[in-house]
Enzyme design. Structure first.
Site, PDB file in Angstrom:
ATOM      1  N   LYS A  13     -10.225  -3.768  -5.734  1.00  0.00           N
ATOM      2  CA  LYS A  13     -11.193  -3.959  -4.643  1.00  0.00           C
ATOM      3  C   LYS A  13     -11.304  -2.721  -3.758  1.00  0.00           C
ATOM      4  CE  LYS A  13      -9.423  -7.471  -2.475  1.00  0.00           C
ATOM      5  NZ  LYS A  13      -8.258  -7.895  -3.291  1.00  0.00           N
ATOM      6  N   ARG A  88     -10.235 -14.652   3.518  1.00  0.00           N
ATOM      7  CA  ARG A  88      -9.260 -15.010   2.491  1.00  0.00           C
ATOM      8  C   ARG A  88      -8.898 -16.486   2.532  1.00  0.00           C
ATOM      9  NH1 ARG A  88      -6.760  -9.684   1.771  1.00  0.00           N
ATOM     10  NH2 ARG A  88      -5.142  -9.734   0.196  1.00  0.00           N
ATOM     11  N   ARG A 127       0.782   0.922  -9.323  1.00  0.00           N
ATOM     12  CA  ARG A 127       0.480   1.361  -7.957  1.00  0.00           C
ATOM     13  C   ARG A 127       1.765   1.478  -7.148  1.00  0.00           C
ATOM     14  NH1 ARG A 127      -3.714  -2.228  -4.655  1.00  0.00           N
ATOM     15  NH2 ARG A 127      -1.988  -3.680  -4.505  1.00  0.00           N
ATOM     16  N   ARG A 133       3.868   1.088  -2.000  1.00  0.00           N
ATOM     17  CA  ARG A 133       3.499   0.027  -1.068  1.00  0.00           C
ATOM     18  C   ARG A 133       4.601  -1.002  -1.028  1.00  0.00           C
ATOM     19  NH1 ARG A 133      -2.553  -2.415  -1.200  1.00  0.00           N
ATOM     20  NH2 ARG A 133      -1.387  -4.338  -0.967  1.00  0.00           N
ATOM     21  N   ARG A 144       1.633 -13.011  -3.970  1.00  0.00           N
ATOM     22  CA  ARG A 144       0.250 -12.697  -3.570  1.00  0.00           C
ATOM     23  C   ARG A 144      -0.760 -13.280  -4.565  1.00  0.00           C
ATOM     24  NH1 ARG A 144       1.383  -6.875  -3.660  1.00  0.00           N
ATOM     25  NH2 ARG A 144      -0.809  -6.401  -3.377  1.00  0.00           N
TER      26      ARG A 144
HETATM   27  P1  ADP Z   1      -4.064  -7.028  -1.872  1.00  0.00           P
HETATM   28  O1  ADP Z   1      -5.462  -7.504  -2.133  1.00  0.00           O
HETATM   29  O2  ADP Z   1      -3.609  -5.994  -2.843  1.00  0.00           O
HETATM   30  O3  ADP Z   1      -3.055  -8.131  -1.703  1.00  0.00           O
HETATM   31  P2  ADP Z   1      -4.644  -6.161   0.910  1.00  0.00           P
HETATM   32  O4  ADP Z   1      -4.474  -4.756   1.283  1.00  0.00           O
HETATM   33  O5  ADP Z   1      -6.033  -6.721   0.947  1.00  0.00           O
HETATM   34  O6  ADP Z   1      -4.002  -6.235  -0.531  1.00  0.00           O
HETATM   35  O7  ADP Z   1      -3.713  -7.112   1.821  1.00  0.00           O
HETATM   36  C1  ADP Z   1      -2.360  -6.864   1.981  1.00  0.00           C
HETATM   37  C2  ADP Z   1      -1.712  -7.946   2.858  1.00  0.00           C
HETATM   38  O8  ADP Z   1      -2.342  -7.936   4.155  1.00  0.00           O
HETATM   39  C3  ADP Z   1      -1.855  -9.377   2.374  1.00  0.00           C
HETATM   40  O9  ADP Z   1      -0.859  -9.724   1.433  1.00  0.00           O
HETATM   41  C4  ADP Z   1      -1.703 -10.150   3.692  1.00  0.00           C
HETATM   42  O10 ADP Z   1      -0.344 -10.209   4.098  1.00  0.00           O
HETATM   43  C5  ADP Z   1      -2.428  -9.253   4.676  1.00  0.00           C
HETATM   44  N1  ADP Z   1      -3.864  -9.607   4.814  1.00  0.00           N
HETATM   45  C6  ADP Z   1      -4.912  -8.787   4.507  1.00  0.00           C
HETATM   46  N2  ADP Z   1      -6.078  -9.409   4.739  1.00  0.00           N
HETATM   47  C7  ADP Z   1      -5.777 -10.642   5.189  1.00  0.00           C
HETATM   48  C8  ADP Z   1      -6.537 -11.780   5.581  1.00  0.00           C
HETATM   49  N3  ADP Z   1      -7.884 -11.772   5.553  1.00  0.00           N
HETATM   50  N4  ADP Z   1      -5.858 -12.888   6.007  1.00  0.00           N
HETATM   51  C9  ADP Z   1      -4.531 -12.921   6.051  1.00  0.00           C
HETATM   52  N5  ADP Z   1      -3.750 -11.907   5.683  1.00  0.00           N
HETATM   53  C10 ADP Z   1      -4.353 -10.768   5.258  1.00  0.00           C
END
Ligand code: ADP
Length: 191
Positions: A13, A88, A127, A133, A144
């Site tokens: 994404k 989300r 990654r 990360r 996740r």
């Molecule tokens: P990925 O899609 O690889 O899991 P992101 O960078 O989008 O990675 O998100 C990393 C973390 O940030 C998530 O696992 C969560 O803890 C937090 N996070 C990001 N966006 C949201 C959201 N919209 N609601 C709740 N937590 C979020």
């Protein structure tokens, strides 16, 4: 023009969102990036969310909704934005619709990127070596993916029902995926 990117962790994404933002000339709003930045800067928000990020759990809805609400008020979002990683949950989706409606806006397109789970895992493990990360460990990756399946995947049906959704195969090279994305979000076909 407001575009939402949906898709499981590891699907690419972030990479695709950055490219599409350039093409559409809209800012890239990644809640993951914003929360990681806050944690890195050690702000009160960052300290509050650190544990959720590291464990691969969702940050509470009200926290993320408020972060997005403040960001959407910035002048660069006047012409639209690409939301990557938000909403989300159904609560976040509802909150987003209300925020946008209050300004007379609505979502123009939702793009769902898909990929088989084994490939998601292997991409995230790669990654992990590249970017270090904290949430790209085997246990957290699995959590996740579970969180995505349970809490985020139900949004697909919501956006399919109002015809906003386009589903794009996330397999192949970044260029191949981007070509599929531009085919369903041509500059002229959105909004
Ligand atoms: P990925 O899609 O690889 O899991 P992101 O960078 O989008 O990675 O998100 C990393 C973390 O940030 C998530 O696992 C969560 O803890 C937090 N996070 C990001 N966006 C949201 C959201 N919209 N609601 C709740 N937590 C979020």
């Amino acid at each position: 023009m407001i575009v939402v990117f949906l898709g499981p962790p590891g699907v690419g994404k972030g990479t695709q969102a950055r490219r599409l933002c350039q093409l559409l000339a809209v800012p890239h709003l990644s809640t993951g990036d914003m929360l990681r930045q806050a944690r890195g800067a050690g702000t009160p928000l960052g300290r509050h969310v650190a544990e959720f990020l590291d464990q691969g759990r969702l940050v509470p809805d009200e926290v993320v909704v408020s972060v997005v609400q403040q960001r959407l008020r910035q002048p660069d979002c006047r012409t639209g934005c690409l939301l990557d990683g938000f909403p989300r949950t159904l609560v976040q989706a509802q909150a987003l619709e209300e925020m946008l409606a209050a300004e007379g806006h609505c979502i123009d397109r939702v793009l769902e990127l898909t990929l088989a789970e084994e490939q998601l895992v292997s991409r995230m493990l790669q990654r992990a070596q590249r970017e270090n990360r904290a949430d790209d460990t085997p246990d957290t990756i699995q959590r996740r993916l579970d969180v995505y399946r349970e809490q985020t995947a139900p949004l697909v049906a919501r956006y399919a029902a109002n015809s906003l959704l386009r589903t794009v195969d996330g397999g192949g090279t970044p260029d191949e995926v981007f070509a599929r994305i531009t085919a369903c979000v041509g500059k002229g076909s959105v909004g």
